[in-house]
Design a protein around this motif. Sequence first.
Motif, mmCIF file in Angstrom:
data_model
loop_
_atom_site.group_PDB
_atom_site.id
_atom_site.type_symbol
_atom_site.label_atom_id
_atom_site.label_comp_id
_atom_site.label_asym_id
_atom_site.label_seq_id
_atom_site.Cartn_x
_atom_site.Cartn_y
_atom_site.Cartn_z
ATOM 1 N N GLY A 287 -46.439 34.621 19.185
ATOM 2 C CA GLY A 287 -45.570 35.802 19.120
ATOM 3 C C GLY A 287 -44.166 35.486 18.652
ATOM 4 O O GLY A 287 -43.815 34.327 18.406
ATOM 5 N N GLU A 288 -43.373 36.537 18.547
ATOM 6 C CA GLU A 288 -41.972 36.371 18.126
ATOM 7 C C GLU A 288 -41.121 36.109 19.363
ATOM 8 O O GLU A 288 -40.550 37.028 19.944
ATOM 9 C CB GLU A 288 -41.497 37.618 17.388
ATOM 10 N N PHE A 289 -41.090 34.852 19.805
ATOM 11 C CA PHE A 289 -40.340 34.508 21.013
ATOM 12 C C PHE A 289 -38.892 34.173 20.693
ATOM 13 O O PHE A 289 -38.621 33.396 19.778
ATOM 14 C CB PHE A 289 -40.986 33.319 21.729
ATOM 15 N N ILE A 290 -38.029 34.760 21.475
ATOM 16 C CA ILE A 290 -36.581 34.552 21.287
ATOM 17 C C ILE A 290 -36.039 34.066 22.630
ATOM 18 O O ILE A 290 -36.479 34.539 23.681
ATOM 19 C CB ILE A 290 -35.896 35.897 20.920
ATOM 20 N N ARG A 298 -38.805 34.914 25.565
ATOM 21 C CA ARG A 298 -39.486 36.197 25.722
ATOM 22 C C ARG A 298 -39.751 36.759 24.339
ATOM 23 O O ARG A 298 -39.086 36.385 23.379
ATOM 24 C CB ARG A 298 -38.579 37.208 26.446
ATOM 25 N N TYR A 299 -40.676 37.729 24.274
ATOM 26 C CA TYR A 299 -40.877 38.413 23.000
ATOM 27 C C TYR A 299 -39.568 39.096 22.615
ATOM 28 O O TYR A 299 -38.817 39.559 23.493
ATOM 29 C CB TYR A 299 -41.966 39.482 23.124
ATOM 30 N N PHE A 300 -39.339 39.179 21.333
ATOM 31 C CA PHE A 300 -38.196 39.915 20.792
ATOM 32 C C PHE A 300 -38.133 41.276 21.513
ATOM 33 O O PHE A 300 -39.157 41.939 21.683
ATOM 34 C CB PHE A 300 -38.432 40.061 19.285
ATOM 35 N N ARG A 301 -36.932 41.651 21.934
ATOM 36 C CA ARG A 301 -36.792 42.819 22.812
ATOM 37 C C ARG A 301 -37.461 44.082 22.246
ATOM 38 O O ARG A 301 -38.060 44.857 23.003
ATOM 39 C CB ARG A 301 -35.312 43.113 23.071
ATOM 40 N N HIS A 302 -37.410 44.305 20.968
ATOM 41 C CA HIS A 302 -38.015 45.515 20.392
ATOM 42 C C HIS A 302 -39.527 45.524 20.619
ATOM 43 O O HIS A 302 -40.135 46.575 20.791
ATOM 44 C CB HIS A 302 -37.725 45.607 18.893
ATOM 45 N N ILE A 303 -40.112 44.343 20.610
ATOM 46 C CA ILE A 303 -41.564 44.250 20.841
ATOM 47 C C ILE A 303 -41.855 44.540 22.315
ATOM 48 O O ILE A 303 -42.776 45.284 22.645
ATOM 49 C CB ILE A 303 -42.092 42.857 20.412
ATOM 50 N N ARG A 304 -41.040 43.957 23.201
ATOM 51 C CA ARG A 304 -41.232 44.222 24.645
ATOM 52 C C ARG A 304 -41.111 45.706 24.924
ATOM 53 O O ARG A 304 -41.930 46.285 25.630
ATOM 54 C CB ARG A 304 -40.175 43.462 25.461
#
Lengths: 357, 310
Positions: A287-290, A298-304
């Motif tokens: 995933g797009e972890f930031i 965590r996943y990029f906030r928009h994905i969460r």
Amino acid sequence: MIKIKKIFTDKSVFKRYAKEISSICKKIKAPLVILNSKEDLYIKSQRLDLGKNNVYLTLQRGKILSKCPCSKGSISCGYFVLDTMVGCPFDCSYCYLQIYQNIRATSFYLNLEEKIKKVAQFLSKRKKFMRIGTGEFCDSLTLEDILPQLDILYFYFKKLPFVILELKTKSDNIKSLLNLKPLKNIVVSWSLNPQKIVKEEEKYTASLNKRLKSAYLLQQKGWYVGFHFDPIIYSPDYKDIYLEVIKRLRKFYPKKIAWISLGTLRFPPRTPQVIKERFPDTKILNGEFILSNDNKYRYFRHIRREIYKFMLDNLKMYFKDVPIYLCMETALVWKEVFGFVPDSKYFSNLFSSHFSI
Amino acid sequence: MGILKVKTEQILLEESFTISYPLYEEKLYESIKKVGLLSYPILKKEKDKFKIICGKRRIFVLKKLGIKEFEALVIKISNKDAFILGFLDNLAKRDLNLVEKINVLKGLKEICKLSWSQIAENFSQSLNLPSNPHYLNKIYYIHELEDSAKILLCKERINLETCLRLLRLNETERKVFLEVFNKLFLGRNKANDLLDFYFKIRNKRSQKDILKKIQSFLKKEHTSPKQLFQTLREYLFRKAYPRYSAAKDKVKNLINNLKLQDIKVEFPQNFEEKELIFSFKVQNIKDFITKVNALSHIDKEKLSEIFKTL
């Protein structure tokens, strides 16, 4: 049933609990190794062998009840953790115990009753609504057949109606519970994930079918059950596969669902390295972890935000009166998903009113 | 048995007990060319052929020099002992490189039929490898890698961890990444960064196109290694983080559209907060008033769009 291959204990503990230890060994039919030092059990260099089938019989020497550490900057749900065991025979690829656990065995406390008794005395004086869970450092039920703890917990928490005790599991080991009279303040909860993820990422755990069957059976018997979609793992088809699970919850009676929590996959910085080593084929790191402000990936906030909104909208269709909350999420995400940021009283009001306590 | 004259054609070069890697060494070639062999290679007789216990590199050079016959010490020994003798002989004379250490593990496993626990207990210390059987088992598979990877490992242009990750790629993918690592002298973190991003996207249908694109970057001339690494990293990052990259680009563009001269506008790079930092330097009151005026006349619609995107 989980097969225990080796039992470890310390010399000093063996001296004090020889009778109990011998009876455990006899029951489990596993060889006992008496250690000169706990250091012999330490995991050295590569953390490849976590001793999933070993048990370390020891004493709980620290604080048994503590506030759930949550995460810096996250909204705390006011949960408390009861440290009844450390370690788990299951081997989930995302499990933080891979980083946290430093010995090659599951630690089982021989002085649990002593400790619980003290906690119970403290809680009965305090007389305040609380949610406590045993599933933070272990699976609450998977070893119950061979290393029972439920009787002790049941006995003491029965007298504490204002305290909700949560037993969290990924197993279908509910036999002991079926023999007990349901208590309003004991919630048995399951971590849920689509079967595809259970199969690929949650090694040795019960299938989704078995988990849901067990939950249903217990609810039918009168127990409160809870569900945790945690960790939710993002994939291009996550909507389809999670919706499938949500749909399967429809058969549950909402009033007897204690809560549903949502939490997307997160981990401290050292974890991906261990995951890559131990589970080279895992897809969870795709995933797009930031790196977020609490120093967790965590996943990029928009994905969460998208995931939570999707889950919440679909869960609310069937369970509008069931407490649904986010685990370890920031105020901003709460605001974006729920439209408000919970204050310190929000959770105790939410749960106590649901349980009419 | 003893010192015998042996024909180079009688040597089973591929089936030797030795662990030496790589086989060819310029210095050794020059030395043998000048002064010949200084010590006898040790061989084991197999019917009318010979397997090398010690001296594989030397015999390789002899063959290269076209020497047809040489003297060697031929001994009667079991395969297991032959392998251990060869490996201990090398270990006593010099430091083994990583590929040679892996060759030792391979021999101990396949010729001596030892378990990983036995190998860990008895040999890890002398090989200067961790005494964890699982770890030894894991790195053993590096012997399956092609020579181009092994040579990079010997030259320390890639490390063990990177090698293990290369093993998880298919041959085509590996070829491309070996080309990358051969061209760029990357440290562990940078090499793994590229692989990390690639592993995130490699299951997607676009895998072939991605590899082609990487190769096209490699073919570009007049690019410094630093630039090339940055281009590759940026390309793979964008593929692995499409939504994050798109959001970041959009915010950057929106900030540029605010057209605030000499006023820096920053946003949280991890998007965990919806906040902007405006900063500027002033040299006098006039300058200060100009910048404050610019801020007070900021395009509110555009600003609101930024907050929405954040």
